[in-house]
Design a protein around this motif. Structure first.
Motif, PDB file in Angstrom:
ATOM      1  N   MET A  22      21.737 105.734  30.736  1.00 49.20           N
ATOM      2  CA  MET A  22      20.959 104.675  31.327  1.00 49.20           C
ATOM      3  C   MET A  22      21.489 103.316  30.942  1.00 49.20           C
ATOM      4  O   MET A  22      21.304 102.371  31.680  1.00 49.20           O
ATOM      5  N   GLY A  23      22.112 103.205  29.824  1.00 44.13           N
ATOM      6  CA  GLY A  23      22.640 101.926  29.382  1.00 44.13           C
ATOM      7  C   GLY A  23      23.725 101.411  30.308  1.00 44.13           C
ATOM      8  O   GLY A  23      23.838 100.222  30.563  1.00 44.13           O
ATOM      9  N   ALA A  24      24.562 102.311  30.832  1.00 45.91           N
ATOM     10  CA  ALA A  24      25.631 101.901  31.737  1.00 45.91           C
ATOM     11  C   ALA A  24      25.068 101.426  33.061  1.00 45.91           C
ATOM     12  O   ALA A  24      25.544 100.460  33.660  1.00 45.91           O
ATOM     13  N   GLU A  25      23.998 102.105  33.546  1.00 45.32           N
ATOM     14  CA  GLU A  25      23.370 101.697  34.803  1.00 45.32           C
ATOM     15  C   GLU A  25      22.706 100.332  34.660  1.00 45.32           C
ATOM     16  O   GLU A  25      22.760  99.516  35.576  1.00 45.32           O
ATOM     17  N   THR A  26      22.085 100.083  33.520  1.00 44.49           N
ATOM     18  CA  THR A  26      21.441  98.790  33.295  1.00 44.49           C
ATOM     19  C   THR A  26      22.483  97.687  33.227  1.00 44.49           C
ATOM     20  O   THR A  26      22.281  96.602  33.769  1.00 44.49           O
ATOM     21  N   GLY A  27      23.608  97.960  32.604  1.00 50.00           N
ATOM     22  CA  GLY A  27      24.684  96.973  32.528  1.00 50.00           C
ATOM     23  C   GLY A  27      25.268  96.662  33.900  1.00 50.00           C
ATOM     24  O   GLY A  27      25.570  95.510  34.220  1.00 50.00           O
ATOM     25  N   GLN A  28      25.425  97.693  34.720  1.00 49.63           N
ATOM     26  CA  GLN A  28      25.922  97.479  36.077  1.00 49.63           C
ATOM     27  C   GLN A  28      24.919  96.682  36.901  1.00 49.63           C
ATOM     28  O   GLN A  28      25.300  95.828  37.703  1.00 49.63           O
ATOM     29  N   PHE A  29      23.622  96.988  36.714  1.00 44.35           N
ATOM     30  CA  PHE A  29      22.581  96.265  37.445  1.00 44.35           C
ATOM     31  C   PHE A  29      22.573  94.789  37.049  1.00 44.35           C
ATOM     32  O   PHE A  29      22.464  93.911  37.898  1.00 44.35           O
ATOM     33  N   LYS A  30      22.724  94.519  35.746  1.00 43.52           N
ATOM     34  CA  LYS A  30      22.740  93.130  35.278  1.00 43.52           C
ATOM     35  C   LYS A  30      23.956  92.382  35.819  1.00 43.52           C
ATOM     36  O   LYS A  30      23.852  91.224  36.232  1.00 43.52           O
ATOM     37  N   SER A  31      25.110  93.028  35.822  1.00 46.32           N
ATOM     38  CA  SER A  31      26.306  92.345  36.341  1.00 46.32           C
ATOM     39  C   SER A  31      26.198  92.145  37.852  1.00 46.32           C
ATOM     40  O   SER A  31      26.623  91.115  38.379  1.00 46.32           O
ATOM     41  N   ALA A  32      25.613  93.091  38.570  1.00 50.39           N
ATOM     42  CA  ALA A  32      25.402  92.923  40.011  1.00 50.39           C
ATOM     43  C   ALA A  32      24.399  91.809  40.272  1.00 50.39           C
ATOM     44  O   ALA A  32      24.552  91.017  41.211  1.00 50.39           O
ATOM     45  N   ALA A  33      23.350  91.713  39.458  1.00 50.76           N
ATOM     46  CA  ALA A  33      22.349  90.657  39.615  1.00 50.76           C
ATOM     47  C   ALA A  33      22.968  89.293  39.336  1.00 50.76           C
ATOM     48  O   ALA A  33      22.701  88.327  40.067  1.00 50.76           O
ATOM     49  N   LYS A  34      23.811  89.204  38.297  1.00 52.87           N
ATOM     50  CA  LYS A  34      24.486  87.941  37.994  1.00 52.87           C
ATOM     51  C   LYS A  34      25.412  87.536  39.140  1.00 52.87           C
ATOM     52  O   LYS A  34      25.454  86.370  39.534  1.00 52.87           O
ATOM     53  N   LEU A  35      26.140  88.506  39.679  1.00 50.97           N
ATOM     54  CA  LEU A  35      27.029  88.227  40.798  1.00 50.97           C
ATOM     55  C   LEU A  35      26.227  87.743  42.008  1.00 50.97           C
ATOM     56  O   LEU A  35      26.614  86.774  42.676  1.00 50.97           O
ATOM     57  N   ALA A  36      25.100  88.387  42.278  1.00 47.66           N
ATOM     58  CA  ALA A  36      24.256  87.983  43.408  1.00 47.66           C
ATOM     59  C   ALA A  36      23.726  86.574  43.208  1.00 47.66           C
ATOM     60  O   ALA A  36      23.685  85.771  44.149  1.00 47.66           O
ATOM     61  N   ILE A  37      23.330  86.245  41.989  1.00 47.31           N
ATOM     62  CA  ILE A  37      22.822  84.896  41.699  1.00 47.31           C
ATOM     63  C   ILE A  37      23.924  83.873  41.904  1.00 47.31           C
ATOM     64  O   ILE A  37      23.706  82.808  42.484  1.00 47.31           O
ATOM     65  N   TRP A  38      25.151  84.177  41.450  1.00 48.07           N
ATOM     66  CA  TRP A  38      26.272  83.257  41.642  1.00 48.07           C
ATOM     67  C   TRP A  38      26.602  83.077  43.124  1.00 48.07           C
ATOM     68  O   TRP A  38      26.891  81.970  43.580  1.00 48.07           O
ATOM     69  N   VAL A  39      26.551  84.154  43.879  1.00 53.13           N
ATOM     70  CA  VAL A  39      26.840  84.076  45.313  1.00 53.13           C
ATOM     71  C   VAL A  39      25.775  83.239  46.019  1.00 53.13           C
ATOM     72  O   VAL A  39      26.092  82.378  46.846  1.00 53.13           O
ATOM     73  N   VAL A  40      24.506  83.471  45.696  1.00 56.51           N
ATOM     74  CA  VAL A  40      23.422  82.703  46.312  1.00 56.51           C
ATOM     75  C   VAL A  40      23.524  81.234  45.927  1.00 56.51           C
ATOM     76  O   VAL A  40      23.353  80.342  46.770  1.00 56.51           O
ATOM     77  N   THR A  41      23.828  80.946  44.677  1.00 61.15           N
ATOM     78  CA  THR A  41      23.978  79.560  44.229  1.00 61.15           C
ATOM     79  C   THR A  41      25.143  78.883  44.936  1.00 61.15           C
ATOM     80  O   THR A  41      25.029  77.742  45.396  1.00 61.15           O
ATOM     81  N   ALA A  42      26.264  79.568  45.048  1.00 62.21           N
ATOM     82  CA  ALA A  42      27.425  78.993  45.738  1.00 62.21           C
ATOM     83  C   ALA A  42      27.115  78.751  47.212  1.00 62.21           C
ATOM     84  O   ALA A  42      27.501  77.723  47.776  1.00 62.21           O
ATOM     85  N   ALA A  43      26.415  79.685  47.838  1.00 64.95           N
ATOM     86  CA  ALA A  43      26.049  79.508  49.250  1.00 64.95           C
ATOM     87  C   ALA A  43      25.092  78.337  49.425  1.00 64.95           C
ATOM     88  O   ALA A  43      25.204  77.562  50.385  1.00 64.95           O
ATOM     89  N   ALA A  44      24.144  78.196  48.497  1.00 71.80           N
ATOM     90  CA  ALA A  44      23.197  77.077  48.584  1.00 71.80           C
ATOM     91  C   ALA A  44      23.913  75.747  48.413  1.00 71.80           C
ATOM     92  O   ALA A  44      23.631  74.778  49.135  1.00 71.80           O
ATOM     93  N   LEU A  45      24.837  75.666  47.491  1.00 68.61           N
ATOM     94  CA  LEU A  45      25.591  74.424  47.290  1.00 68.61           C
ATOM     95  C   LEU A  45      26.496  74.128  48.481  1.00 68.61           C
ATOM     96  O   LEU A  45      26.646  72.975  48.885  1.00 68.61           O
ATOM     97  N   ALA A  46      27.084  75.160  49.056  1.00 68.95           N
ATOM     98  CA  ALA A  46      27.961  74.949  50.214  1.00 68.95           C
ATOM     99  C   ALA A  46      27.158  74.478  51.424  1.00 68.95           C
ATOM    100  O   ALA A  46      27.639  73.672  52.221  1.00 68.95           O
ATOM    101  N   SER A  47      25.938  74.965  51.559  1.00 69.84           N
ATOM    102  CA  SER A  47      25.129  74.541  52.709  1.00 69.84           C
ATOM    103  C   SER A  47      24.652  73.103  52.575  1.00 69.84           C
ATOM    104  O   SER A  47      24.292  72.479  53.566  1.00 69.84           O
ATOM    105  N   CYS A  48      24.648  72.569  51.386  1.00 70.81           N
ATOM    106  CA  CYS A  48      24.236  71.186  51.178  1.00 70.81           C
ATOM    107  C   CYS A  48      25.382  70.198  51.354  1.00 70.81           C
ATOM    108  O   CYS A  48      25.169  68.993  51.324  1.00 70.81           O
ATOM    109  N   SER A  49      26.596  70.688  51.505  1.00 69.71           N
ATOM    110  CA  SER A  49      27.714  69.774  51.693  1.00 69.71           C
ATOM    111  C   SER A  49      27.624  69.140  53.079  1.00 69.71           C
ATOM    112  O   SER A  49      27.091  69.716  54.019  1.00 69.71           O
ATOM    113  N   ALA A  50      28.131  67.957  53.184  1.00 72.04           N
ATOM    114  CA  ALA A  50      28.028  67.200  54.429  1.00 72.04           C
ATOM    115  C   ALA A  50      29.012  67.718  55.467  1.00 72.04           C
ATOM    116  O   ALA A  50      30.147  68.060  55.151  1.00 72.04           O
ATOM    117  N   ARG A  51      28.550  67.759  56.717  1.00 63.82           N
ATOM    118  CA  ARG A  51      29.405  68.081  57.854  1.00 63.82           C
ATOM    119  C   ARG A  51      29.437  66.856  58.748  1.00 63.82           C
ATOM    120  O   ARG A  51      28.414  66.228  58.989  1.00 63.82           O
TER     121      ARG A  51
END
Length: 156
Positions: free
Chosen positions: A1-30
Motif C-alpha cells: 500500500m505504501g507504493a500505491e500511496t506514493g504513486q497517488f501523491k506524485s500523480a496528485a502533485k503532477l495534476a496540481i502543477w498542470v492545473v496551476t500552469a494551465a491557470a497561469l497560461a490562461s491569464c496571459s494576455a492575447r
C-alpha cells in the motif's frame, strides 16, 4: 500500500502543477489586431492637391471606412485589442488615418490620430419594446379570438 500511496501523491502533485500552469497560461494576455493603416512611406506617396480619390485607392488600397454624409474622406483604421483571462477585451492602441477631399475629389489633407487623441463616446442602446414580450402565449391566443371572422374562411 505504501507504493500505491506514493504513486497517488506524485500523480496528485503532477495534476496540481498542470492545473496551476494551465491557470497561469490562461491569464496571459492575447493580442488581436484588426484593420489596416498605411505606413508613413505609403502616405508619403499621397500628394495633397494632386491625388484624387481614385489614385489614393490605387496607392493605399480601399479604405476601411469613408465619409458618412457627403463622402468627404477616406478613413483607415487599425486597432490592437488585449484579452486577458476572463476580463473584458480592452483596446490597447488605435490608429486612424483620415484623408480628406475637397469638392473636386482632390486630396485636401492627410491626418493621423491615435487612441490618445480620441474621445470616448458612450454608446446607448435603445430598443423598441414590443407588446408581445409583455403577454403570455395564452393571453395572445385569447386576445386574437375577437379578431377571428369565420366569414373570411368561406369563399363566395
Amino acid at each position: 500500500m505504501g507504493a500505491e500511496t506514493g504513486q497517488f501523491k506524485s500523480a496528485a502533485k503532477l495534476a496540481i502543477w498542470v492545473v496551476t500552469a494551465a491557470a497561469l497560461a490562461s491569464c496571459s494576455a492575447r493580442y488581436q489586431r484588426h484593420g489596416y493603416v498605411p505606413t508613413e512611406e505609403e502616405l508619403a506617396e499621397v500628394v495633397v492637391g494632386i491625388d484624387t480619390k481614385d489614385s489614393v485607392a490605387e496607392t493605399l488600397g480601399v479604405p476601411s471606412a469613408s465619409g458618412v454624409l457627403s463622402e468627404s474622406g477616406y478613413y483607415y483604421v487599425a486597432t490592437t485589442m488585449r484579452h486577458r483571462g476572463v476580463s473584458a477585451i480592452k483596446p490597447v492602441s488605435r490608429e486612424l488615418v483620415a484623408i480628406n477631399f475637397d469638392a473636386r475629389d482632390v486630396v485636401s489633407g492627410v491626418e493621423r490620430y491615435s487612441l490618445e487623441d480620441g474621445k470616448v463616446i458612450p454608446l446607448e442602446r435603445r430598443v423598441t419594446s414590443s407588446s408581445v414580450q409583455d403577454k403570455t402565449f395564452l393571453r395572445q391566443l385569447l386576445g386574437s379570438l375577437g379578431n377571428f371572422n369565420p366569414g373570411n374562411l368561406i369563399s363566395e
